[in-house]
Scaffold this active site. Sequence first.
Site, PDB file in Angstrom:
ATOM      1  N   GLU A  25      26.422  16.094   6.715  1.00 21.22           N
ATOM      2  CA  GLU A  25      27.876  16.149   6.862  1.00 21.22           C
ATOM      3  C   GLU A  25      28.392  17.566   7.084  1.00 21.22           C
ATOM      4  O   GLU A  25      29.402  17.766   7.764  1.00 21.22           O
ATOM      5  CB  GLU A  25      28.544  15.568   5.608  1.00 21.22           C
ATOM      6  CG  GLU A  25      28.254  14.104   5.356  1.00 21.22           C
ATOM      7  CD  GLU A  25      28.961  13.196   6.337  1.00 21.22           C
ATOM      8  OE1 GLU A  25      30.108  13.497   6.691  1.00 21.22           O
ATOM      9  OE2 GLU A  25      28.356  12.204   6.764  1.00 21.22           O
TER      10      GLU A  25
ATOM     11  N   ASP B 276      37.629  11.442  15.491  1.00 24.83           N
ATOM     12  CA  ASP B 276      36.957  10.135  15.538  1.00 24.83           C
ATOM     13  C   ASP B 276      37.929   8.972  15.392  1.00 24.83           C
ATOM     14  O   ASP B 276      37.513   7.829  15.200  1.00 24.83           O
ATOM     15  CB  ASP B 276      35.874  10.050  14.465  1.00 24.83           C
ATOM     16  CG  ASP B 276      36.418  10.135  13.046  1.00 24.83           C
ATOM     17  OD1 ASP B 276      37.628  10.426  12.883  1.00 24.83           O
ATOM     18  OD2 ASP B 276      35.643   9.926  12.091  1.00 24.83           O
TER      19      ASP B 276
ATOM     20  N   THR C  77      39.594  14.025   7.858  1.00 24.21           N
ATOM     21  CA  THR C  77      38.392  13.801   7.062  1.00 24.21           C
ATOM     22  C   THR C  77      38.300  14.955   6.074  1.00 24.21           C
ATOM     23  O   THR C  77      38.407  16.118   6.473  1.00 24.21           O
ATOM     24  CB  THR C  77      37.130  13.773   7.950  1.00 24.21           C
ATOM     25  OG1 THR C  77      37.195  12.648   8.825  1.00 24.21           O
ATOM     26  CG2 THR C  77      35.872  13.669   7.111  1.00 24.21           C
TER      27      THR C  77
END
Length: 278
Positions: free
Chosen positions: A62, A80, A85
């Site tokens: 990640e 995305d 995020t």
Amino acid sequence: MHSQHRTARIALAVVLTAIPASLATAGVGYASTQASTAVKAGAGLDDPHKKEIAMELVSSAENSSLDWKAQYKYIEDIGDGRGYTGGIIGFCSGTGDMLELVQHYTDLEPGNILAKYLPALKKVNGSASHSGLGTPFTKDWATAAKDTVFQQAQNDERDRVYFDPAVSQAKADGLRALGQFAYYDAIVMHGPGNDPTSFGGIRKTAMKKARTPAQGGDETTYLNAFLDARKAAMLTEAAHDDTSRVDTEQRVFLKAGNLDLNPPLKWKTYGDPYVINS
């Protein structure tokens, strides 16, 4: 929570050892002798030492770093379609888990710096919108990340939504630590649920190809089927088309027969090499 490799992170060089100041579960130290390490050789992923390893493995994919505790402050839109995020396992403003995180933080610490964004987080849930959030929100997120209560809230939600359900299901399926990690990494990226590309759907696809150990099947055969199904799910989405966290990480451990996920561990994600020696 559906995350991709965070391209904004610059890959670190090989990490020769991975012994952080504290473990995923506070107050428990690493095994300090070969004897004590050996006792834990067959431990599940919820063992503090194994849980720390799991956090570092996920962080390598990640964040291109084994330092998962440096990620509490992380937040960006990775493009995305899931909005922002952020945090240690990529809570998303568009998938509901960031909303649940901030709500939990507010339950623990009313009036915190992020509480005022709850109405906006409710409105953007299910979309990629930044409406009512934007730069003020990302700056306040970074400030909140210094608060140990917010850090604990992230740990709590990680465990409640992802880690604990994944490990529980894997144990019920008769899987050891590597299989437990395979489930956890899958649920972190694909989210819980039963549609074909969510964790439940991936597991269902694998079970059509091979029996779980709990069903009398071979553990390695089943895990290969699960990783095949996981890879296929990843390839359905452009954001996940690099499958190295399966190919050059989990599959490497499986081919080595390391079903207990015991260190030393050597792997690559996105071409970058990592080592956990103990």
